[in-house]
Design a protein around this motif. Structure first.
Motif, short mmCIF file in Angstrom:
data_model
loop_
_atom_site.label_atom_id
_atom_site.label_comp_id
_atom_site.label_asym_id
_atom_site.label_seq_id
_atom_site.Cartn_x
_atom_site.Cartn_y
_atom_site.Cartn_z
N PRO A 80 45.20 32.18 37.43
CA PRO A 80 44.09 32.45 36.59
C PRO A 80 43.35 31.21 36.30
O PRO A 80 41.97 31.21 36.12
N GLU A 81 43.76 29.98 36.41
CA GLU A 81 43.13 28.84 36.18
C GLU A 81 42.01 28.40 37.19
O GLU A 81 41.27 27.51 37.10
N GLN A 119 23.72 28.93 44.93
CA GLN A 119 23.65 29.82 43.71
C GLN A 119 24.74 29.96 43.09
O GLN A 119 24.59 30.29 41.64
N GLY A 120 25.89 29.90 43.69
CA GLY A 120 27.30 30.07 42.95
C GLY A 120 27.74 31.40 43.05
O GLY A 120 27.04 32.31 43.21
N THR A 121 29.14 31.50 43.06
CA THR A 121 29.62 32.75 43.30
C THR A 121 30.92 32.83 42.20
O THR A 121 31.54 31.91 42.35
N GLN A 122 31.21 33.71 41.70
CA GLN A 122 31.97 34.18 40.64
C GLN A 122 33.53 34.62 41.29
O GLN A 122 33.40 35.36 42.02
N VAL A 123 34.45 33.65 40.77
CA VAL A 123 36.00 34.12 41.26
C VAL A 123 36.54 34.41 39.96
O VAL A 123 36.59 33.29 39.17
N THR A 124 37.27 35.28 39.82
CA THR A 124 37.99 35.68 38.73
C THR A 124 39.36 36.24 39.24
O THR A 124 39.67 37.07 39.87
N VAL A 125 40.31 35.36 38.55
CA VAL A 125 41.76 35.83 38.99
C VAL A 125 42.46 36.28 37.50
O VAL A 125 42.69 35.60 36.71
N SER A 126 42.87 37.42 37.72
CA SER A 126 43.30 38.23 36.44
C SER A 126 44.02 39.45 36.87
O SER A 126 43.71 39.93 37.95
N SER A 127 45.12 39.82 36.02
CA SER A 127 45.67 41.08 36.31
C SER A 127 45.22 42.01 35.54
O SER A 127 45.76 43.32 35.58
N GLY A 148 34.95 37.43 43.74
CA GLY A 148 35.25 38.52 43.43
C GLY A 148 36.38 38.42 42.23
O GLY A 148 36.78 37.37 41.80
N LEU A 149 37.09 39.52 41.95
CA LEU A 149 38.23 39.68 41.09
C LEU A 149 39.48 39.85 42.03
O LEU A 149 39.51 40.61 42.90
N VAL A 150 40.45 38.98 41.84
CA VAL A 150 41.75 39.00 42.48
C VAL A 150 42.91 38.78 41.39
O VAL A 150 42.76 38.28 40.43
N GLN A 151 43.93 39.52 41.95
CA GLN A 151 45.24 39.36 40.93
C GLN A 151 45.69 38.09 41.23
O GLN A 151 45.70 37.34 42.34
N PRO A 152 46.57 37.45 40.11
CA PRO A 152 47.26 36.16 40.57
C PRO A 152 48.09 36.34 41.69
O PRO A 152 48.83 37.26 41.96
N GLY A 153 48.08 35.46 42.43
CA GLY A 153 48.93 35.19 43.71
C GLY A 153 48.05 35.89 44.98
O GLY A 153 48.59 35.56 46.09
N GLY A 154 47.12 36.39 44.89
CA GLY A 154 46.47 36.83 45.74
C GLY A 154 45.43 35.62 46.47
O GLY A 154 45.45 34.62 46.03
N SER A 155 44.67 36.27 47.29
CA SER A 155 43.58 35.24 48.35
C SER A 155 42.24 35.75 48.23
O SER A 155 42.13 36.92 48.06
N LEU A 156 41.33 34.88 48.40
CA LEU A 156 39.88 35.15 48.69
C LEU A 156 39.36 34.09 49.97
O LEU A 156 39.96 32.89 49.71
N ARG A 157 38.55 34.63 50.62
CA ARG A 157 37.78 33.35 51.50
C ARG A 157 36.33 33.13 50.93
O ARG A 157 35.58 34.23 51.06
N LEU A 158 35.77 32.14 50.64
CA LEU A 158 34.47 32.07 50.32
C LEU A 158 33.88 31.49 51.50
O LEU A 158 34.24 30.52 52.22
N SER A 159 32.56 32.17 51.74
CA SER A 159 31.61 31.67 52.68
C SER A 159 30.62 30.80 52.31
O SER A 159 29.88 31.56 51.08
#
Length: 115
Positions: free
Chosen positions: A87-88, A107-115, A10-21
């Motif tokens: 962001p990188e 199948q792949g999952t999109q991770v977007t890090v952006s403010s 998903g979309l998350v701000q810089p400094g945030g967290s995500l967990r992929l399964s």
């Protein structure tokens, strides 16, 4: 052929967290290694994190100290916890399962890090 289903991107701000399964259709003990690669447009696929059948882990240098990989053997699921996202880190993340150098992919999952 094992089926691998990723979730959690998903979309998350810089400094945030995500967990992929990554849920596998069979026991992950059937594989020598499971883990995650990522790819950005125009770039080579990069190994992000891997865990082998003995529980040994390895990480790309760019994510060490920020990402962790774990597995739930009862659920045949592998997790990638991503903290302090940058962001990188934006990419499509692919789960894999490998045995004797034969790879299966999600199948792949999109991770977007952006403010």
């Amino acid at each position: 052929q094992v089926q691998l289903v990723e979730s959690g991107g998903g979309l998350v701000q810089p400094g945030g967290s995500l967990r992929l399964s990554c849920a596998a259709s069979e026991s992950i003990f059937n594989f020598n290694s499971v883990g995650w690669y990522r790819r950005t447009p125009g770039e080579e696929r990069e190994l992000v994190a891997a865990i082998d059948i003995g529980g040994n882990v390895r990480f790309a240098g760019s994510v060490k100290g920020r990402f962790t990989i774990s597995r739930d053997d009862a659920k045949n699921t592998v997790y990638l916890q991503m903290n302090s996202l940058k962001p990188e880190d934006t990419a499509v993340y692919y789960c894999y399962a490998a045995v004797h150098f034969r790879y299966s992919w999600g199948q792949g999952t999109q991770v977007t890090v952006s403010s």
